[in-house]
Structures are given as structure tokens and as C-alpha cells.
Design a protein around this motif. Structure first.
Motif, PDB file in Angstrom:
ATOM      1  N   ARG A  27       0.853  -1.188   0.000  1.00 36.40           N
ATOM      2  CA  ARG A  27       0.000   0.000   0.000  1.00 36.40           C
ATOM      3  C   ARG A  27       0.888   1.236   0.000  1.00 36.40           C
ATOM      4  NH1 ARG A  27      -5.686  -0.502   0.097  1.00 36.40           N
ATOM      5  NH2 ARG A  27      -6.115  -2.626   0.676  1.00 36.40           N
ATOM      6  N   TYR A  29       1.378   5.169   1.324  1.00 40.47           N
ATOM      7  CA  TYR A  29       1.071   5.957   2.521  1.00 40.47           C
ATOM      8  C   TYR A  29       1.541   7.383   2.323  1.00 40.47           C
ATOM      9  CZ  TYR A  29       0.485   1.434   4.807  1.00 40.47           C
ATOM     10  OH  TYR A  29       0.066   0.179   5.134  1.00 40.47           O
ATOM     11  N   HIS A  73      -4.307   0.157   8.989  1.00 38.75           N
ATOM     12  CA  HIS A  73      -4.017  -0.902   8.025  1.00 38.75           C
ATOM     13  C   HIS A  73      -2.932  -1.829   8.583  1.00 38.75           C
ATOM     14  CE1 HIS A  73      -3.693  -2.819   4.137  1.00 38.75           C
ATOM     15  NE2 HIS A  73      -2.382  -2.703   4.236  1.00 38.75           N
ATOM     16  N   SER A 115      -4.075   3.315   2.399  1.00 39.42           N
ATOM     17  CA  SER A 115      -4.691   2.896   3.665  1.00 39.42           C
ATOM     18  C   SER A 115      -6.042   3.579   3.879  1.00 39.42           C
ATOM     19  CB  SER A 115      -3.759   3.244   4.829  1.00 39.42           C
ATOM     20  OG  SER A 115      -3.694   4.646   4.984  1.00 39.42           O
TER      21      SER A 115
END
Length: 133
Positions: A27, A29, A73, A115
Motif C-alpha cells: 500500500r 502511505y 491498516h 490505507s
């Protein structure tokens, strides 16, 4: 309920938001991190951005953009992340450092790749007309 206190830098360019991916993560961020004992928001942000992106934020330009909360997350259910975001100008050249593997520019179409708390921020930025589709 457990919470993670995070400070982050919102940096937009041409309708795109600066984001990062850490080594071993899938992911993206928003850049920033957790405060160390006794640090203020500003101290945390200046340190984290210097460590992660090799640039220096201008302390005089720091401007609070907002605070968001969402499930964290990659953490057990019930853990919230509270992310306080600031805008700021910087000097230097953006480069990934420390745990950062990749620096990217994202638009709203990348929303599913970030997230939960970042998704709330993406929604807000889009509502403000700051994040391109």
C-alpha cells in the motif's frame, strides 16, 4: 481502543498527491510517521520527512490541514490511526530513504491502493478540488 498517533505531510503538485511505499508493503502511505517521546507535531514532521525523503520542510511554512481517524491498516481490529496532516514548502530533492522504497504521485484513481485513513484524506482533497481524478 488503541490508537496510533501519526503526523503526515500533504504535498500536492498538479492535482497529484505525494505518497510513498515502504519496503515490503503493498500500500501507499502519505509521508510522515509517529512522534518520538516529547516531540511536537512540527518536530515529528520535520524529522520524519528528512529521514524518509531527504528534504527539509520549512518550519515557517507549516500549516495544519486537518486530522482524520480510521482503522489502522495491517493492525488488529479495533486499532485506530489518528493522522494529523500539515502542508509545507521544502528544499532539497525528493528521494526515498530509510524504510521508503518508492516515492510516487497519486490521483484519486489510486484511492484503493492506499490505507483507510489516506482514503478519507483522498476524499477530502477531491472535495476541495485539490486532487485530480
Amino acid at each position: 481502543m488503541a490508537s496510533i498517533d501519526k503526523i503526515a505531510w500533504l504535498h500536492l503538485r498538479d492535482g497529484q498527491l505525494l505518497s510513498t511505499r515502504s519496503h515490503g508493503k503493498n500500500r501507499y502511505y502519505i509521508p510522515g510517521g509517529k512522534r518520538e517521546a516529547g516531540e511536537t507535531d512540527h518536530q515529528t514532521l520535520l524529522r520524519e520527512i528528512s529521514e524518509e525523503l531527504t528534504v527539509a520542510l520549512d518550519p515557517a511554512s507549516l500549516e495544519h490541514a486537518g486530522t482524520w481517524e480510521a482503522p489502522a491498516h495491517g493492525h488488529p481490529a479495533g486499532v485506530l490511526v489518528r493522522m494529523t496532516c500539515y502542508r509545507a514548502t521544502y528544499t532539497g530533492e525528493l528521494q526515498p530513504a530509510a524504510e521508503i522504497a518508492e516515492v510516487v504521485w497519486l490521483t484519486f484513481r489510486h484511492r484503493e491502493q492506499v490505507s483507510a485513513v489516506d482514503q478519507l484524506i483522498f476524499d477530502w482533497l477531491r472535495e476541495q478540488g485539490l486532487l485530480a481524478d
